[in-house]
Structure formats: C-alpha cells, structure tokens
Design an enzyme around this catalytic site. Structure first.
Site, PDB file in Angstrom:
ATOM      1  N   LYS A 116     -39.053 -31.970  27.655  1.00 15.85           N
ATOM      2  CA  LYS A 116     -38.020 -31.280  26.884  1.00 15.85           C
ATOM      3  C   LYS A 116     -36.634 -31.624  27.433  1.00 15.85           C
ATOM      4  O   LYS A 116     -36.503 -32.189  28.513  1.00 15.85           O
ATOM      5  CB  LYS A 116     -38.247 -29.770  26.936  1.00 15.85           C
ATOM      6  CG  LYS A 116     -38.168 -29.170  28.330  1.00 15.85           C
ATOM      7  CD  LYS A 116     -38.517 -27.695  28.321  1.00 15.85           C
ATOM      8  CE  LYS A 116     -38.443 -27.110  29.732  1.00 15.85           C
ATOM      9  NZ  LYS A 116     -38.763 -25.665  29.742  1.00 15.85           N
ATOM     10  N   ARG A 174     -40.545 -13.412  27.968  1.00 14.75           N
ATOM     11  CA  ARG A 174     -39.691 -14.420  27.331  1.00 14.75           C
ATOM     12  C   ARG A 174     -40.336 -14.932  26.058  1.00 14.75           C
ATOM     13  O   ARG A 174     -39.881 -14.639  24.958  1.00 14.75           O
ATOM     14  CB  ARG A 174     -39.405 -15.569  28.311  1.00 14.75           C
ATOM     15  CG  ARG A 174     -38.432 -16.602  27.776  1.00 14.75           C
ATOM     16  CD  ARG A 174     -38.243 -17.767  28.728  1.00 14.75           C
ATOM     17  NE  ARG A 174     -39.458 -18.578  28.867  1.00 14.75           N
ATOM     18  CZ  ARG A 174     -39.486 -19.764  29.473  1.00 14.75           C
ATOM     19  NH1 ARG A 174     -38.371 -20.254  30.027  1.00 14.75           N
ATOM     20  NH2 ARG A 174     -40.611 -20.454  29.556  1.00 14.75           N
ATOM     21  N   TYR A 192      -6.082 -28.356  40.384  1.00 13.75           N
ATOM     22  CA  TYR A 192      -5.590 -27.252  39.561  1.00 13.75           C
ATOM     23  C   TYR A 192      -5.386 -25.993  40.404  1.00 13.75           C
ATOM     24  O   TYR A 192      -6.210 -25.647  41.254  1.00 13.75           O
ATOM     25  CB  TYR A 192      -6.576 -26.946  38.440  1.00 13.75           C
ATOM     26  CG  TYR A 192      -6.473 -27.884  37.258  1.00 13.75           C
ATOM     27  CD1 TYR A 192      -5.341 -27.892  36.453  1.00 13.75           C
ATOM     28  CD2 TYR A 192      -7.512 -28.753  36.954  1.00 13.75           C
ATOM     29  CE1 TYR A 192      -5.247 -28.750  35.361  1.00 13.75           C
ATOM     30  CE2 TYR A 192      -7.429 -29.617  35.866  1.00 13.75           C
ATOM     31  CZ  TYR A 192      -6.293 -29.607  35.075  1.00 13.75           C
ATOM     32  OH  TYR A 192      -6.203 -30.462  34.004  1.00 13.75           O
ATOM     33  N   MET A 219     -12.388 -31.417  34.679  1.00 14.06           N
ATOM     34  CA  MET A 219     -13.303 -31.807  33.613  1.00 14.06           C
ATOM     35  C   MET A 219     -13.806 -33.235  33.785  1.00 14.06           C
ATOM     36  O   MET A 219     -15.004 -33.502  33.627  1.00 14.06           O
ATOM     37  CB  MET A 219     -12.632 -31.661  32.244  1.00 14.06           C
ATOM     38  CG  MET A 219     -13.552 -32.034  31.084  1.00 14.06           C
ATOM     39  SD  MET A 219     -12.758 -31.943  29.460  1.00 14.06           S
ATOM     40  CE  MET A 219     -12.475 -30.185  29.305  1.00 14.06           C
TER      41      MET A 219
END
Length: 377
Positions: free
Chosen positions: A51, A150, A272, A320
C-alpha cells in the site's frame, strides 16, 4: 569551468534531469528480506503489503520483484491502488483491498479480479449484491476487529454475519483476518488480548483459514501466523520490533545535493524566524531537501545528515525545499556546491531519523517526496 559544466550535463543525462536528491532502492535486498521472512514462516505463506505505493518505493517495481521471489498475495489499502497495480502482475497474483470498497466500485472490482477485504455488514451487503447482479460467486476476505477499534467487523455485527454465512452465500470467503495493533512491542499485553479475541472469532466462524501476523507479528511466534502473514515495513528494511536489533537488510538510501555553502560569524541568525543563532564562526551548507521532500519540520535543530561518516547537525528550521546543516566539523572545502550528503543510508537508518523527529519509520519512509530521482538496482 566549461569542462565541469560538460561533465555535469553528461551526468544529468544518465540520471534524471533536474533532480537534486537520489533515492536508491535495492531490489536485491528487498528480495533477500522476503526470502528471510519466507524461511522464518515456512510452511506458512508470506504475502506483501504494498500500500501507499509500496511505502513510497514504487509499487509496480516492488511487487514485480516480490512476485519473482514467489509472492502471490499483495495487500493495498484502497481500490485505486489495486487498479494501478493489477496490470503489473500476472493473473495468479491476488490483490486484496484492506479498506474494502466504497459504494459503486463493486462491479469494477469483481471484473478486474481484485479481492475486497470486507470490514462491516454494509460492505458485506454491497459485495453480496454485486454477486447477485453478476450471477456468480465472488471472493472476499473478512476482517474482524480484535481490539484496535479501526477496521473490521465489530463484535455486535458478528452474529448477523454468522447467520448470513449459515444461510448460504454467494460470497466465497478466502480467509478471515485481523490486524495487530502493538506487534512492534513484543511485551505488549494487547498482543495476547488480540490473540485471545481472534481465537474466539475462529470458534464462531469455524473452517476458515486465518491471516493475523504483520511485520511485528512474524516475530511474536508461530501462534500468531495463521496460514498467511502480511509483512510490510520489514520487507523494506524497517525494524519490525521497537527496541530490538533490526534483523532486516536496508533497502533504501537517500543522498541529497548541496545548493550553497557559506561562512557566517558568531551571532548570525539561521533560517526562518531566526530560530538558530550561531555561537561561533560557522560554516554552513544548504541542501536541496525540506519538509516537502519528507524531512519533517520537527527535525529543526534536532536531526542531522552525514558526509563521509561525519555527522552534520541541522541548524535552524527545516524549510519547504531546503535544510541548512553545520559543516564546521569538515575540512574547509571538503563539501561544496553539488556535493551529495547522506540523509538515509549507512550512517543513519529510518529508525534514527524517526527517533530524532519523534515519529515512526513508516511515516519517514512513506513521506519521501516525488522530487527525488528513484534509482533501482
């Protein structure tokens, strides 16, 4: 200078144009990991969880490699993943959809020969209705909730399901299954609790084969195996059991290019928010990977990369598209524009990065971005 540019162009032509990070996926190591699990499990069969694009490594390439090693049972989470994977595998390979189907996908699923894992009476009814429309028996797997809360048939739905099976059904049950919530912790009491609940379910639904063990479950012992294990992270080199020596072979390495280097004085603000302030004259390198590429922002001032075995700590906030590291420990000029640093590999494992980030190896592996050039060997 011109010769350097020509060499760079030649190198670019042999890899991927514009890539500044290189994710190496060792398919031979993947095959060896599968064979190791097969040997441990024998005579129990070993499937493969592929998956999330095989945990980010490329489901088609991974599945074909595992198929060549004898794997015939492949598990994905969503139907769309099964649709993409189906053409890559021979017809004798079975693909199972762990989340089951959303309404409206049943006929397409049946026609493609994909097997849903049914988790509720609602999914059971939809699949049974599809079988009536197609006028044939359709295969499925039943998943039961044994304590994870779940997915899977809850306890209150089991009686009605058992009655439907007794009354005759147009659904062929291939096996029943559940998922271990704490198998990575070999000492967890929840493992025993789920085993006991699965034993009760087996008594309520006699005659069906069982699939129980995930990667961690393989190492809990034979009682957890059933007839088909479903390893995932262990195939890809991740540690199946927390706090234990990892018995699996690394499959993935990641190297990222340096964009720029600089020397800054004491008191310089880095990144930053000026979150990091240098305490001394410091040499820095900015590398071409950030949180958009799978380096979690929480590695800010915590994680590291490596160059020739030397640890280079991350300083300031992960951005980023880039991350800044302290290269003062290296000889001056050792690391320059275009050099590659090791993010993941010989000196730093998935578990190391996950520990620094306060998360799990699964999240690190599946988060590695698509801007890397994925190279298979």
């Amino acid at each position: 200078m011109d010769s350097d540019i020509l060499v760079s162009r030649t190198r670019t032509a042999t890899i991927a144009q514009g890539a500044t990070g290189y994710l190496m996926i060792d398919l031979a190591a993947l095959g060896r990991n599968y064979r190791k699990l097969v040997s441990m499990l024998a005579p129990v069969r070993a499937g493969a969880v592929v998956k999330a694009d095989a945990y980010g490594l490329g489901a088609e390439r991974v599945a074909r490699t595992l198929y060549s090693e004898g794997c015939r049972h492949f598990f994905v989470a969503q139907f769309v993943e099964a649709v993409r994977l189906r053409p890559a595998l021979a017809h004798d390979a079975q693909i199972f959809v762990l989340n089951g189907l959303q309404p409206g996908n049943e006929i397409a699923c049946a026609e493609m020969g994909i097997v849903p894992v049914l988790n509720s009476l609602a999914q059971w009814r939809q699949w049974s209705a599809a079988a009536r429309i197609l006028k044939r028996c359709l295969p499925a797997v039943l998943q039961f909730d044994t304590g994870m809360s779940r997915l899977g048939f809850p306890r209150e739905e089991r009686r009605e399901l058992a009655a439907a099976l007794r009354d005759g059904s147009n659904v062929e049950i291939l096996f029943i299954m559940s998922h271990l919530a704490s198998a990575d912790d070999m000492g967890s009491e929840q493992n025993g609790e789920q085993f006991a609940e699965m034993s009760r379910i087996a008594d309520e639904f006699p005659g069906f084969d069982i699939s129980f063990a995930n990667s961690g479950g393989v190492f809990l012992g034979e009682a957890y195996y059933g007839v088909l294990a479903r390893p995932g992270i262990a195939l890809y080199g991740g540690a199946p059991n927390a706090g234990e020596k990892n018995p699996m072979e690394p499959v993935v390495s990641l190297n990222v290019a340096v964009v720029q280097t600089r020397t800054v004085p004491a008191g310089a603000k880095v990144g930053y928010g000026g979150a990091h302030v240098t305490q001394r004259e410091t040499r820095l390198a900015t590398i071409a990977a950030g949180y958009a590429d799978g380096l979690p922002r929480c590695l800010s001032d915590r994680g590291a990369v490596y160059f020739k075995g030397v640890r280079l700590p991350i300083v300031g906030r992960v951005s980023m598209d880039s991350t800044t590291v302290d290269i003062t420990a290296l000889p001056e000029g050792a690391l320059t524009f275009g050099s590659l640093v090791e993010v993941l590999g010989r000196h730093q494992t998935l578990e190391d990065i996950a520990r620094d980030a306060g998360t799990i190896s699964y999240e690190i592996l599946t988060g590695l971005g698509d801007r890397y050039d994925r190279q298979y060997r």
